[in-house]
Motif scaffolding. Structure first.
Motif, PDB file in Angstrom:
ATOM      1  N   GLN A   1     -10.998   2.017   6.717  1.00  0.00           N
ATOM      2  CA  GLN A   1     -10.476   0.665   6.538  1.00  0.00           C
ATOM      3  C   GLN A   1     -11.619  -0.298   6.240  1.00  0.00           C
ATOM      4  O   GLN A   1     -12.690  -0.205   6.848  1.00  0.00           O
ATOM      5  CB  GLN A   1      -9.772   0.193   7.820  1.00  0.00           C
ATOM      6  N   HIS A   2     -11.403  -1.228   5.333  1.00  0.00           N
ATOM      7  CA  HIS A   2     -12.363  -2.311   5.135  1.00  0.00           C
ATOM      8  C   HIS A   2     -12.336  -3.149   6.405  1.00  0.00           C
ATOM      9  O   HIS A   2     -11.258  -3.404   6.955  1.00  0.00           O
ATOM     10  CB  HIS A   2     -11.969  -3.158   3.923  1.00  0.00           C
ATOM     11  N   PRO A   3     -13.483  -3.572   6.895  1.00  0.00           N
ATOM     12  CA  PRO A   3     -13.511  -4.311   8.157  1.00  0.00           C
ATOM     13  C   PRO A   3     -12.966  -5.739   8.075  1.00  0.00           C
ATOM     14  O   PRO A   3     -12.786  -6.387   9.107  1.00  0.00           O
ATOM     15  CB  PRO A   3     -15.003  -4.326   8.531  1.00  0.00           C
TER      16      PRO A   3
ATOM     17  N   ALA B   1       0.811  -1.206   0.000  1.00  0.00           N
ATOM     18  CA  ALA B   1       0.000   0.000   0.000  1.00  0.00           C
ATOM     19  C   ALA B   1       0.849   1.263   0.000  1.00  0.00           C
ATOM     20  O   ALA B   1       1.917   1.313   0.586  1.00  0.00           O
ATOM     21  CB  ALA B   1      -0.905  -0.016   1.216  1.00  0.00           C
ATOM     22  N   LEU B   2       0.332   2.282  -0.671  1.00  0.00           N
ATOM     23  CA  LEU B   2       0.924   3.610  -0.600  1.00  0.00           C
ATOM     24  C   LEU B   2       0.471   4.245   0.713  1.00  0.00           C
ATOM     25  O   LEU B   2      -0.622   3.983   1.189  1.00  0.00           O
ATOM     26  CB  LEU B   2       0.440   4.469  -1.770  1.00  0.00           C
ATOM     27  N   ALA B   3       1.289   5.097   1.280  1.00  0.00           N
ATOM     28  CA  ALA B   3       0.959   5.731   2.556  1.00  0.00           C
ATOM     29  C   ALA B   3       0.414   7.134   2.318  1.00  0.00           C
ATOM     30  O   ALA B   3       1.138   8.016   1.865  1.00  0.00           O
ATOM     31  CB  ALA B   3       2.195   5.783   3.446  1.00  0.00           C
TER      32      ALA B   3
ATOM     33  N   ASP C   1      -3.628  -5.050   2.495  1.00  0.00           N
ATOM     34  CA  ASP C   1      -4.102  -3.684   2.295  1.00  0.00           C
ATOM     35  C   ASP C   1      -5.624  -3.669   2.404  1.00  0.00           C
ATOM     36  O   ASP C   1      -6.314  -4.300   1.619  1.00  0.00           O
ATOM     37  CB  ASP C   1      -3.651  -3.188   0.918  1.00  0.00           C
ATOM     38  N   ARG C   2      -6.133  -2.922   3.380  1.00  0.00           N
ATOM     39  CA  ARG C   2      -7.579  -2.793   3.579  1.00  0.00           C
ATOM     40  C   ARG C   2      -8.024  -1.330   3.536  1.00  0.00           C
ATOM     41  O   ARG C   2      -9.160  -1.011   3.823  1.00  0.00           O
ATOM     42  CB  ARG C   2      -7.998  -3.403   4.929  1.00  0.00           C
ATOM     43  N   GLU C   3      -7.111  -0.437   3.175  1.00  0.00           N
ATOM     44  CA  GLU C   3      -7.384   0.993   3.239  1.00  0.00           C
ATOM     45  C   GLU C   3      -8.059   1.517   1.982  1.00  0.00           C
ATOM     46  O   GLU C   3      -7.656   1.218   0.867  1.00  0.00           O
ATOM     47  CB  GLU C   3      -6.082   1.753   3.455  1.00  0.00           C
TER      48      GLU C   3
END
Length: 150
Positions: free
Chosen positions: A64-66, A26-28, A121-123
């Motif tokens: 965030q995805h749960p 993931a990118l921050a 990655d869930r963001e």
């Protein structure tokens, strides 16, 4: 490992929404950052800029995805719907006006399958953007839109 988010133009319930697939890490992003995104369909990096400069987008929420680490990739449609719900819910508290009454649009980046499984990655990255243009891009913004009421 370098992250890549792929932009796919899409329309969700009359919202101007772009969906990105990210792989493998993931990118921050940080809420309040104003950013310029690269041209093209791949996002593997972005440039943070002073919000007073013209910019492509402003990060306004990072829901965030749960799903936990063991949950299977839910698919693009499910992530698009979650992005629509979460970004729209965070729009008014950040901008200061309801999305339906605003001159500002939003778009979202969501994790792709590879990023989901390999980088956990869930963001969802909710981005404020300007008016959609005929070429599929968005008009640039100037100044932070946080609390602007626009």
């Amino acid at each position: 490992m370098r992250s890549t988010r792929r932009l796919l133009p899409g329309l969700l319930l009359a919202l101007a929404v772009l969906v990105g697939a990210c792989s493998p890490s993931a990118l921050a992003f940080t809420i309040g950052d104003c950013v310029n995104l690269p041209d093209g369909s791949q996002i593997d990096d972005y440039e943070s800029v002073d919000c007073e400069e013209a910019h492509d987008a402003e990060v306004f929420a990072l829901p965030q995805h749960p799903g936990g680490e063991e949950e299977a990739y839910p698919g693009e449609s499910a992530l698009n719907e979650l992005a629509r719900e979460r970004c729209e819910a965070e729009f008014e508290p950040y901008v200061g006006t309801a999305y339906a009454d605003s001159a500002i649009y939003y778009t979202a980046l969501t994790p792709g399958e590879e990023s989901w499984t390999e980088a956990d990655d869930r963001e969802i990255v909710c981005l404020l953007v300007g008016e959609p243009q005929d070429d599929g891009t968005f008009a640039q913004l100037t100044g932070s839109k946080e609390g602007s009421g626009e």
